[in-house]
Design a protein around this motif. Structure first.
Motif, PDB file in Angstrom:
ATOM      1  N   LEU A 173       0.824  -1.208   0.000  1.00  0.00           N
ATOM      2  CA  LEU A 173       0.000   0.000   0.000  1.00  0.00           C
ATOM      3  C   LEU A 173       0.855   1.254   0.000  1.00  0.00           C
ATOM      4  N   ILE A 174       0.255   2.323  -0.494  1.00  0.00           N
ATOM      5  CA  ILE A 174       0.830   3.667  -0.405  1.00  0.00           C
ATOM      6  C   ILE A 174       0.085   4.421   0.688  1.00  0.00           C
ATOM      7  N   PHE A 175       0.832   5.078   1.557  1.00  0.00           N
ATOM      8  CA  PHE A 175       0.221   5.917   2.586  1.00  0.00           C
ATOM      9  C   PHE A 175       0.680   7.354   2.396  1.00  0.00           C
ATOM     10  N   MET A 176      -0.257   8.263   2.521  1.00  0.00           N
ATOM     11  CA  MET A 176       0.065   9.694   2.499  1.00  0.00           C
ATOM     12  C   MET A 176      -0.474  10.321   3.773  1.00  0.00           C
ATOM     13  N   PHE A 177       0.415  10.980   4.498  1.00  0.00           N
ATOM     14  CA  PHE A 177       0.017  11.642   5.746  1.00  0.00           C
ATOM     15  C   PHE A 177      -0.076  13.135   5.495  1.00  0.00           C
ATOM     16  N   THR A 228      -4.764   6.265   1.952  1.00  0.00           N
ATOM     17  CA  THR A 228      -4.084   5.078   1.443  1.00  0.00           C
ATOM     18  C   THR A 228      -4.616   4.665   0.078  1.00  0.00           C
ATOM     19  N   TRP A 229      -3.721   4.073  -0.705  1.00  0.00           N
ATOM     20  CA  TRP A 229      -4.043   3.511  -2.024  1.00  0.00           C
ATOM     21  C   TRP A 229      -3.324   2.183  -2.168  1.00  0.00           C
ATOM     22  N   LYS A 230      -3.853   1.298  -2.971  1.00  0.00           N
ATOM     23  CA  LYS A 230      -3.095   0.110  -3.369  1.00  0.00           C
ATOM     24  C   LYS A 230      -1.984   0.541  -4.315  1.00  0.00           C
ATOM     25  N   ARG A 236       0.000   3.395 -13.112  1.00  0.00           N
ATOM     26  CA  ARG A 236      -0.317   4.160 -14.318  1.00  0.00           C
ATOM     27  C   ARG A 236      -0.717   5.591 -14.021  1.00  0.00           C
ATOM     28  N   ARG A 237      -1.263   5.822 -12.847  1.00  0.00           N
ATOM     29  CA  ARG A 237      -1.653   7.183 -12.465  1.00  0.00           C
ATOM     30  C   ARG A 237      -1.153   7.446 -11.042  1.00  0.00           C
ATOM     31  N   ALA A 238      -0.441   8.542 -10.882  1.00  0.00           N
ATOM     32  CA  ALA A 238       0.107   8.895  -9.563  1.00  0.00           C
ATOM     33  C   ALA A 238      -0.990   9.526  -8.718  1.00  0.00           C
ATOM     34  N   ARG A 239      -1.893   8.683  -8.223  1.00  0.00           N
ATOM     35  CA  ARG A 239      -3.086   9.184  -7.538  1.00  0.00           C
ATOM     36  C   ARG A 239      -2.769   9.993  -6.278  1.00  0.00           C
ATOM     37  N   PRO A 240      -1.766   9.637  -5.470  1.00  0.00           N
ATOM     38  CA  PRO A 240      -1.467  10.489  -4.306  1.00  0.00           C
ATOM     39  C   PRO A 240      -1.075  11.912  -4.705  1.00  0.00           C
ATOM     40  N   LEU A 241      -0.308  12.048  -5.801  1.00  0.00           N
ATOM     41  CA  LEU A 241       0.091  13.367  -6.267  1.00  0.00           C
ATOM     42  C   LEU A 241      -1.117  14.137  -6.809  1.00  0.00           C
ATOM     43  N   LYS A 269       0.632  20.335   4.709  1.00  0.00           N
ATOM     44  CA  LYS A 269       1.861  19.725   4.220  1.00  0.00           C
ATOM     45  C   LYS A 269       1.646  18.216   4.235  1.00  0.00           C
ATOM     46  N   ALA A 270       2.418  17.501   3.437  1.00  0.00           N
ATOM     47  CA  ALA A 270       2.145  16.074   3.288  1.00  0.00           C
ATOM     48  C   ALA A 270       3.421  15.294   3.021  1.00  0.00           C
ATOM     49  N   ALA A 271       3.354  14.004   3.298  1.00  0.00           N
ATOM     50  CA  ALA A 271       4.439  13.073   2.987  1.00  0.00           C
ATOM     51  C   ALA A 271       3.819  11.758   2.551  1.00  0.00           C
ATOM     52  N   ALA A 272       4.507  11.043   1.671  1.00  0.00           N
ATOM     53  CA  ALA A 272       3.985   9.775   1.163  1.00  0.00           C
ATOM     54  C   ALA A 272       5.098   8.746   1.095  1.00  0.00           C
ATOM     55  N   HIS A 273       4.731   7.506   1.346  1.00  0.00           N
ATOM     56  CA  HIS A 273       5.671   6.382   1.365  1.00  0.00           C
ATOM     57  C   HIS A 273       4.884   5.129   1.022  1.00  0.00           C
TER      58      HIS A 273
END
Length: 358
Positions: A173-177, A228-230, A236-241, A269-273
């Motif tokens: 998963l991708i998490f963005m805080f 969160t995203w899978k 194909r698409r940078a959904r968090p951005l 402000k945000a961070a993603a990992h």
């Protein structure tokens, strides 16, 4: 002209109501006809299909057009009473319209003496009262299902119904805080009650942007929230951005409303990992989804670097390697350097994301 994500979200909601009414109404009608022992009546099924389409559209107009697919801000008792009155009125109106259409006369048109007599006779029959009451309950049931679906998100809602997370499951998963800037100062300036309304409006906009970008809200803690995203859904698409960009634009558009109501506009402000986590349902009563793993801690610690580096959006090297290029909305990615995060044995390469001035 491209369809906006807001329009797509509302179209999905309209389709949900129409399909829910069609499926539930036809299944109920089939069960009643089967239980009567008289066999299946195709003409009655066709009538019920017509009724379900009108009912689903009426329901969608109320929730999507009138309430804008958002929480009803009126007191619970008043909201329930108004919704109940709407359901009764729309059901009776839809039944009347269906009967008139069903009994339409080519020479006399839609409304004629025979069709009006049929309508009056229909509403006098006890079986019609049962049908109206059943449709009334069905409307509230669909509203309840939609509310639960909105609360948990599509993936968690469906997987919870299927019992997928009763046993721990590993997922990538991708998490963005996302963290609100200067939240403590804003809370002190506005006071508890006003600040509560302020942050409610802030999260309403954020949740809409998250839904429109196919994300899920995992956890809200004060002025911070995990989205969160899978990972596979973002190749194909940078959904968090895209979510970050949409939320920034949304706050810019509503800046005037926030300043008029609260005297201040929120910023964030945000961070993603990304990485492997264990997903499971925890608890017995009041259970909820939980994600266990180092990814969440790392994401929140990357976010703490935003203030130190004077940046609004930071991502890890692991996430950057999995995002499609070029990045959407003109995002520029710059190496911010290697950083040793608390609890991590090795340093991690951090990238800062910027958008060119327009």
């Amino acid at each position: 002209m491209a369809i906006t994500r807001l329009t797509q979200r509302k179209c999905k909601a309209v389709c949900f109501y129409i399909l829910s009414w069609v499926i539930a109404t036809l299944l109920t009608s089939l069960l009643f006809q089967y239980g009567s022992g008289k066999g299946i009546d195709p003409s009655r099924l066709l009538f019920m299909l017509q009724l379900s389409l009108f009912s689903g559209l009426s329901h969608a107009i109320y929730d999507v057009m009138i309430l804008q697919d958002e929480m009803d801000k009126r007191p619970v008792a008043a909201a329930l009473l108004i919704r109940s009155c709407f359901f009764l009125a729309s059901i009776c109106a839809n039944l009347t319209l269906c009967i008139l259409i069903w009994k339409i006369d080519k020479s006399e048109g839609l409304i004629n003496e025979a069709s009006l007599k049929q309508v009056i006779q229909f509403f006098k029959e006890p079986s019609s009262h049962i049908l109206i009451f059943s449709l009334f309950l069905l409307g509230h049931l669909i509203t309840f299902v939609r509310s639960v679906h909105k609360k948990f998100g599509t993936r968690v809602f469906i997987n919870t119904l299927l019992g997928k997370y009763q046993d721990p499951k590993e997922e990538d998963l991708i998490f963005m805080f996302i963290d609100m800037k200067h939240s403590t100062e804003i809370a002190e300036e506005l006071g508890h009650v006003t600040y509560s309304n302020f942050i409610r409006d802030y999260y309403r906009l954020l949740s809409n942007c998250c839904e429109e970008n196919h994300g899920e809200i995992y956890q809200i803690a004060g002025d911070g929230v995990f989205l969160t995203w899978k990972t596979k859904d973002c190749h194909r698409r940078a959904r968090p951005l895209e979510c970050f960009h949409d939320f920034a634009e949304c706050l810019a558009r509503t800046k005037g409303k926030f300043i008029k109501r609260y005297g201040i506009c929120p910023a964030f402000k945000a961070a993603a990992h990304c990485g492997k986590v264990i997903s499971t349902e925890v608890g017995n009563f009041g259970s909820e989804m939980a994600y266990h793993g180092d990814v969440l801690n790392t994401t929140s610690r990357i976010q703490t670097l935003c203030s130190k580096l004077g940046q609004d959006f930071l991502i890890s090297e692991d996430l950057f390697a999995k995002l499609p290029l070029p990045l959407p909305h003109g995002f520029l990615c710059v190496k911010a350097g290697f950083f040793e995060l608390r609890g991590k044995k090795n340093g991690i390469l951090i990238f800062s994301l910027h958008q060119p001035l327009t």
